[in-house]
Structure formats: C-alpha cells, structure tokens
Motif scaffolding. Structure first.
Motif, PDB file in Angstrom:
ATOM      1  N   LEU A   1       5.784  10.005   0.180  1.00 35.09           N
ATOM      2  CA  LEU A   1       6.109   8.695  -0.369  1.00 35.09           C
ATOM      3  C   LEU A   1       6.772   7.876   0.730  1.00 35.09           C
ATOM      4  O   LEU A   1       7.839   8.247   1.223  1.00 35.09           O
ATOM      5  N   VAL A   2       6.148   6.783   1.130  1.00 34.88           N
ATOM      6  CA  VAL A   2       6.706   5.914   2.166  1.00 34.88           C
ATOM      7  C   VAL A   2       7.122   4.601   1.510  1.00 34.88           C
ATOM      8  O   VAL A   2       6.285   3.873   0.976  1.00 34.88           O
TER       9      VAL A   2
ATOM     10  N   TRP B   1       4.842   2.053  -0.961  1.00 33.63           N
ATOM     11  CA  TRP B   1       5.363   0.990  -1.820  1.00 33.63           C
ATOM     12  C   TRP B   1       6.264   0.088  -0.981  1.00 33.63           C
ATOM     13  O   TRP B   1       7.274   0.521  -0.447  1.00 33.63           O
ATOM     14  N   GLY B   2       5.850  -1.160  -0.852  1.00 36.27           N
ATOM     15  CA  GLY B   2       6.641  -2.136  -0.108  1.00 36.27           C
ATOM     16  C   GLY B   2       6.830  -3.404  -0.918  1.00 36.27           C
ATOM     17  O   GLY B   2       6.363  -3.505  -2.065  1.00 36.27           O
TER      18      GLY B   2
ATOM     19  N   VAL C   1       1.241   1.359  -4.166  1.00 41.90           N
ATOM     20  CA  VAL C   1       1.755   1.410  -5.537  1.00 41.90           C
ATOM     21  C   VAL C   1       2.464   0.093  -5.828  1.00 41.90           C
ATOM     22  O   VAL C   1       3.234  -0.407  -4.988  1.00 41.90           O
ATOM     23  N   LEU C   2       2.178  -0.480  -7.006  1.00 45.45           N
ATOM     24  CA  LEU C   2       2.851  -1.705  -7.444  1.00 45.45           C
ATOM     25  C   LEU C   2       2.673  -2.855  -6.459  1.00 45.45           C
ATOM     26  O   LEU C   2       3.556  -3.683  -6.276  1.00 45.45           O
ATOM     27  N   MET C   3       1.506  -2.901  -5.829  1.00 43.34           N
ATOM     28  CA  MET C   3       1.199  -3.986  -4.900  1.00 43.34           C
ATOM     29  C   MET C   3      -0.135  -4.616  -5.304  1.00 43.34           C
ATOM     30  O   MET C   3      -1.071  -4.720  -4.508  1.00 43.34           O
ATOM     31  N   ASP C   4      -0.212  -5.033  -6.567  1.00 39.36           N
ATOM     32  CA  ASP C   4      -1.429  -5.604  -7.125  1.00 39.36           C
ATOM     33  C   ASP C   4      -1.088  -6.900  -7.855  1.00 39.36           C
ATOM     34  O   ASP C   4       0.085  -7.215  -8.088  1.00 39.36           O
TER      35      ASP C   4
ATOM     36  N   GLN D   1      10.704  -5.318  -3.729  1.00 40.09           N
ATOM     37  CA  GLN D   1      10.529  -3.994  -4.315  1.00 40.09           C
ATOM     38  C   GLN D   1      11.666  -3.631  -5.272  1.00 40.09           C
ATOM     39  O   GLN D   1      11.433  -3.123  -6.363  1.00 40.09           O
ATOM     40  N   GLU D   2      12.882  -3.938  -4.877  1.00 41.67           N
ATOM     41  CA  GLU D   2      14.034  -3.496  -5.656  1.00 41.67           C
ATOM     42  C   GLU D   2      14.203  -4.273  -6.959  1.00 41.67           C
ATOM     43  O   GLU D   2      14.975  -3.862  -7.834  1.00 41.67           O
TER      44      GLU D   2
END
Length: 394
Positions: free
Chosen positions: A247-248, A291-292, A315-318, A364-365
């Motif tokens: 996980l990066v 995830w960025g 992830v979560l970049m859509d 992200q946060e």
C-alpha cells in the motif's frame, strides 16, 4: 503628461524586472540609452484647458536633479494660441546607476546590494559567463543576504575551491561559521558558485540519505518484530519482504492510521519521489495499491509510479469519489498541466472533471476513514482474486 512620480514608478518597475539580467551583465549593460521614457507633453488644447497644471509639470521636470548619464530632451512647440513653448518630451537614463538613482526606493537599494556583491564575486571567482549566470539565477538570494551571511558564503566557496572534501559530511567542514544547518540552507548557491569556478558539479560532500517510512501491517512479515520504521533506500533495497501487495500512500497520517492488515506493508510515497519506492526490489515483486490526493498532482505522481512499477492500482481516485465529496473540495494551488498516458480511462475522466471544475482537489485525508477502509478492502480483494487466477492459470 507623465509626471516625475509616474516616471519613477516606471523606472522602479523596470529595475525590479531587470535586476538579475543587469546584475549579471555588470558594466556591459551600461551603454546607450538603457531606459527611455516618453513624457507625453500636453497638446495645445490641454494647455488651454489647464495652463497652470502644464506649467507646473514642465517646472517639475526642469527642476529635477539628474546624474551625468541622465538627460531630459526638450523641444519647442509653436502653438497658435499660446506661442512658442519649450516642453520636456523624453527622459533618457544611460547607465544602470542612473536608472537606480532616479528610481529610488527599495529597487534602488536592492540594485546597490546586488551590484556590490556581483563585483565581489567577479573579483574572487572571475568575470566569467558561468559566474554571471549564477548571479542571474541567484539574484534574489544575493539581495536578501545580510553582510555577514554573504561574506560567509564567499569564504566557504573560496575554501571549498582550494581544499578537496570528498567523503566529508557537512558537520566535518572546518569553515568558521559553517555548520550542518547553515550548509543545508546555503547549499544551492554554494554549489552553483563552486561549479562555476571549478567546472565540477560535485562538491564531494556526502548527502544525507532521505528516509522512507514503512509500516508492516502484518506482524508475521516483520523482521525482528519491527513493524514501524524509516530507513534509507539503500537499506530498504536489501530487505526480503514478500507481501501480497504494498500500500503506497502520499499522506503519512493515513499510513499511521492503518489497522493491521494480513499480508500487507504500507509505504509512504513522499510525493514525486514515489518512483524510488516503486523500484525497491521487494516492492517490484508485489502489486501496489496507490492512494494519493485526488488532484492533478496526485495523478502525476500516480503516472510516475506506474513508470517505475508494472502493477499499480489506484484507490479512491475516480470521478465518482470526486463528485461524492464535492463539499470537501478545495482549490489546487499549483495544478499540473501535463498529460499522463499511464492513467486508466476512469482516472483520465476524473482528471478531466477536476480540471473542468476549475482545478479542484480532494485531499486524501478529507475522505471519511470508514469510506476509505471499505474502498481499500474492495481493491485488496480484487488484487487477491487476480493473483489467485494467475496462480491457477500457471
């Protein structure tokens, strides 16, 4: 009519804009009409409308004290209603010092500092094109230094030119006034001056290795029981981890908040240095979940990671994630205008949408933690299914 005050403003603006160029040129820029300002004298009608204002304007220019290289051109105008009148038509400033003296204010003081310091650098290290290039590129730095700091920079460069320091750390430099913090803060200009003087781009001083933060989310993978650590890339290269996926994340707090996760290791991507992480041997052997921040720079970093690693899933970049959190958007301060051919169709649509919305970003946060964990779990399961399919097909 251009007043004396307006002409000063023009001179100050030109001096401010040209400081680096003129400072690096030195006396070679002091030839010809360096700055010429048309004074726009009044027409006959303007004179008749307000003769007193026109007379005061001409008197101001006539009374102006000028240096040796500064002149005001005057012309005689023959007007039917007023007769012959002598009016100022152009201010000419022939040298850099003339421009500065006329401009006054902070730009003039900045020019004085730059001129003096540029002369010192040329005297100590040579009036060469490389030195003048350094003066141009580091103009603001040279102006902002106080006398003591500038003197220390000059002495440090002179010492380094005379003494080989290959293999030394900044703490070991025997230069008065130079310690690790000082060297770190001044390394750019010191290195530039050293390179301009010696034609060598390598000072020889040992760089401090950047540390990469790692969290082992499965204690069974931990080496010696250590699950949270930071180490230089050279040391991370020799580790023998073999996780199911890595996980990066770009946000360190997100890594620290991660719960235990079977067969997973989390690594801090460190922005545009993320490709260093992607090239670690044990990371190369595992798929990556990245995830960025959902912004143009986040996609640029994702593209950079994919350029160094063959298997990266975001992830979560859509676009859906972006639109679901519209109330959490902020403005991206410095958007990246690049094109990134490694992005998937979904990622390209998200990038286009955030640009179309005015260069917005979803940090992200800001995404709720439970929402993030659910999406991470879904992406993890997809990787696991893909890996199992590959094993069975082999």
């Amino acid at each position: 009519m251009i007043t004396v005050a307006q002409a000063r403003d023009t001179a100050r603006a030109r001096l401010q804009a040209k400081l680096g160029e003129w400072g690096s040129a030195g006396d070679r820029a002091s030839t010809g009409a360096l700055l010429s300002i048309a004074l726009k004298p009044p027409t006959e009608r303007e004179m008749l409308n307000d003769e007193a204002a026109a007379e005061n304007w001409a008197k101001d220019w006539a009374a102006l004290p000028l240096g040796n290289g500064a002149t005001v051109d005057w012309e005689v105008r023959a007007w039917r209603s007023i007769g012959r009148q002598r009016v100022p038509v152009r201010l000419r400033l022939a040298t850099l010092d003339d421009v500065a003296e006329f401009a006054g204010g902070e730009p003039a003081r900045a020019w004085s500092r730059l001129r003096t310091r540029a002369a010192i650098l040329r005297e100590r290290f040579g009036d060469t094109d490389p030195i003048n290039t350094v003066i141009r590129r580091h103009t603001e730095t040279l102006i902002q230094f106080d006398e003591s700091r500038f003197a220390t920079v000059v002495e440090a460069v002179a010492w380094l030119v005379r003494h080989p320091v290959t293999g030394l750390r900044p703490r070991q430099l025997p230069i008065r006034g130079v310690d690790t913090k000082w060297f770190t803060a001044h390394r750019s200009i010191v290195s530039s001056l050293y390179a301009a003087t010696t034609a060598s781009t390598d000072l020889g001083i040992v760089n401090t290795d950047k540390l990469v933060r790692v969290r082992v989310l499965d204690e069974a993978l931990a080496i010696g029981g250590i699950i949270d650590f930071a180490a230089p890339v050279s040391q991370l290269n020799v580790l023998s981890f073999s996780p199911a996926a890595v996980l990066v994340y770009e946000n360190l707090e997100t890594i620290l908040a991660m719960p235990l996760w079977p067969d997973a290791i989390a690594v801090h991507g460190s922005g545009y240095a993320v490709d260093v992480v992607g090239r670690l041997p044990w990371v190369q052997q595992s798929p990556i979940l990245y995830w960025g921040d959902l912004d143009s720079n986040g996609f640029a970093i994702l593209h950079r990671l994919r350029s160094s690693h063959p298997d990266v899933t975001s992830v979560l970049m859509d676009e859906s994630t972006l639109l679901d959190h519209r109330d959490l958007w902020v403005q991206e301060p410095t958007p990246n205008r690049g094109t990134f051919d490694t992005l998937t169709g979904s990622e390209q649509r998200a990038l286009k949408r955030l640009r179309d919305e005015g260069d917005v970003r979803l940090e992200q946060e800001r995404i709720p933690w439970q929402t993030a964990l659910k999406s991470l779990q879904t992406a993890w399961e997809m990787i696991a299914e893909r890996s199992q399919w590959k094993i069975n097909s082999d």
